[in-house]
Design a protein around this motif. Sequence first.
Motif, PDB file in Angstrom:
ATOM      1  N   CYS A  76      53.840  76.252  59.381  1.00 61.48           N
ATOM      2  CA  CYS A  76      54.137  75.796  58.020  1.00 61.48           C
ATOM      3  C   CYS A  76      52.961  75.884  57.059  1.00 61.48           C
ATOM      4  CB  CYS A  76      54.648  74.363  58.051  1.00 61.48           C
ATOM      5  SG  CYS A  76      56.246  74.195  58.886  1.00 61.48           S
ATOM      6  N   GLN A  78      49.106  78.168  56.101  1.00 66.87           N
ATOM      7  CA  GLN A  78      48.304  79.366  56.322  1.00 66.87           C
ATOM      8  C   GLN A  78      46.843  79.033  56.059  1.00 66.87           C
ATOM      9  OE1 GLN A  78      49.260  82.671  57.253  1.00 66.87           O
ATOM     10  NE2 GLN A  78      51.054  81.499  57.870  1.00 66.87           N
ATOM     11  N   THR A  90      46.840  76.397  52.946  1.00 61.69           N
ATOM     12  CA  THR A  90      47.913  76.519  51.971  1.00 61.69           C
ATOM     13  C   THR A  90      49.255  76.377  52.680  1.00 61.69           C
ATOM     14  OG1 THR A  90      46.542  78.118  50.788  1.00 61.69           O
ATOM     15  CG2 THR A  90      48.864  77.997  50.166  1.00 61.69           C
ATOM     16  N   ILE A  92      53.099  77.152  53.396  1.00 62.27           N
ATOM     17  CA  ILE A  92      53.846  78.376  53.144  1.00 62.27           C
ATOM     18  C   ILE A  92      54.712  78.191  51.908  1.00 62.27           C
ATOM     19  CG2 ILE A  92      53.798  79.139  55.553  1.00 62.27           C
ATOM     20  CD1 ILE A  92      56.702  78.226  55.811  1.00 62.27           C
ATOM     21  N   ALA A  93      54.998  79.295  51.218  1.00 63.01           N
ATOM     22  CA  ALA A  93      55.691  79.229  49.925  1.00 63.01           C
ATOM     23  C   ALA A  93      57.148  78.793  50.059  1.00 63.01           C
ATOM     24  CB  ALA A  93      55.607  80.587  49.234  1.00 63.01           C
ATOM     25  N   ALA A  94      57.815  79.238  51.096  1.00 61.24           N
ATOM     26  CA  ALA A  94      59.235  78.911  51.261  1.00 61.24           C
ATOM     27  C   ALA A  94      59.530  78.709  52.738  1.00 61.24           C
ATOM     28  CB  ALA A  94      60.110  80.026  50.699  1.00 61.24           C
ATOM     29  N   SER A  96      61.110  78.947  56.447  1.00 61.44           N
ATOM     30  CA  SER A  96      61.403  80.086  57.310  1.00 61.44           C
ATOM     31  C   SER A  96      62.182  79.571  58.517  1.00 61.44           C
ATOM     32  CB  SER A  96      60.096  80.750  57.757  1.00 61.44           C
ATOM     33  OG  SER A  96      59.375  79.872  58.600  1.00 61.44           O
ATOM     34  N   GLN A 101      63.065  73.625  55.915  1.00 62.02           N
ATOM     35  CA  GLN A 101      62.665  72.903  54.706  1.00 62.02           C
ATOM     36  C   GLN A 101      62.297  71.448  54.987  1.00 62.02           C
ATOM     37  OE1 GLN A 101      62.340  74.516  51.654  1.00 62.02           O
ATOM     38  NE2 GLN A 101      61.244  72.652  51.133  1.00 62.02           N
ATOM     39  N   LYS A 108      53.966  68.823  53.975  1.00 66.70           N
ATOM     40  CA  LYS A 108      53.326  68.637  52.668  1.00 66.70           C
ATOM     41  C   LYS A 108      53.026  67.160  52.413  1.00 66.70           C
ATOM     42  CE  LYS A 108      55.264  72.701  50.380  1.00 66.70           C
ATOM     43  NZ  LYS A 108      56.172  73.160  49.306  1.00 66.70           N
ATOM     44  N   ALA A 122      49.623  70.633  47.790  1.00 72.02           N
ATOM     45  CA  ALA A 122      49.026  71.882  47.303  1.00 72.02           C
ATOM     46  C   ALA A 122      47.908  72.335  48.244  1.00 72.02           C
ATOM     47  CB  ALA A 122      48.473  71.676  45.894  1.00 72.02           C
ATOM     48  N   ALA A 123      47.446  73.558  48.026  1.00 69.50           N
ATOM     49  CA  ALA A 123      46.360  74.106  48.834  1.00 69.50           C
ATOM     50  C   ALA A 123      45.094  73.266  48.660  1.00 69.50           C
ATOM     51  CB  ALA A 123      46.096  75.551  48.432  1.00 69.50           C
TER      52      ALA A 123
END
Length: 135
Positions: A76, A78, A90, A92-94, A96, A101, A108, A122-123
């Motif tokens: 989840c 990177q 960071t 992941i953006a979306a 998988s 989710q 997060k 956030a990163a």
Amino acid sequence: MKRAGFTMIELIFVIVILGILAAVAIPKLAATREDAKVASEMTSAAQALQNLGAEYVSQGAFGADSLTSANGSVKCVQFGTTADGNVTITPIAAMSTDCPQTVLDGVKSRGTASGLLGASGAAKTHQFGGTGVVW
């Protein structure tokens, strides 16, 4: 005359009670499984960050496969590294298939609370080079 066994009413009553218990237990089990996935992901990310930091502090540089190894240990987030000892984490953006989710949202949230990620998931950059370790 004495009969052995249960009446139909008694059996139906037991089945109804078992159905109610199952209806209560199944959602709790699903929530517990999601929490376990989030906890596992956070532990793996923290361990990968510590491994990267220890490698940089002891060697003065990141190894050739250290970033690949760190990114392979989690689903989840990177990791990114720089030559001067910075490690950026960071999310992941979306979602998988490996990181649904609900797990991504949990990572997060817990990442922000633990300081692993920046505000609102956030990163965040962690510095291992220079004068000292900054979390």
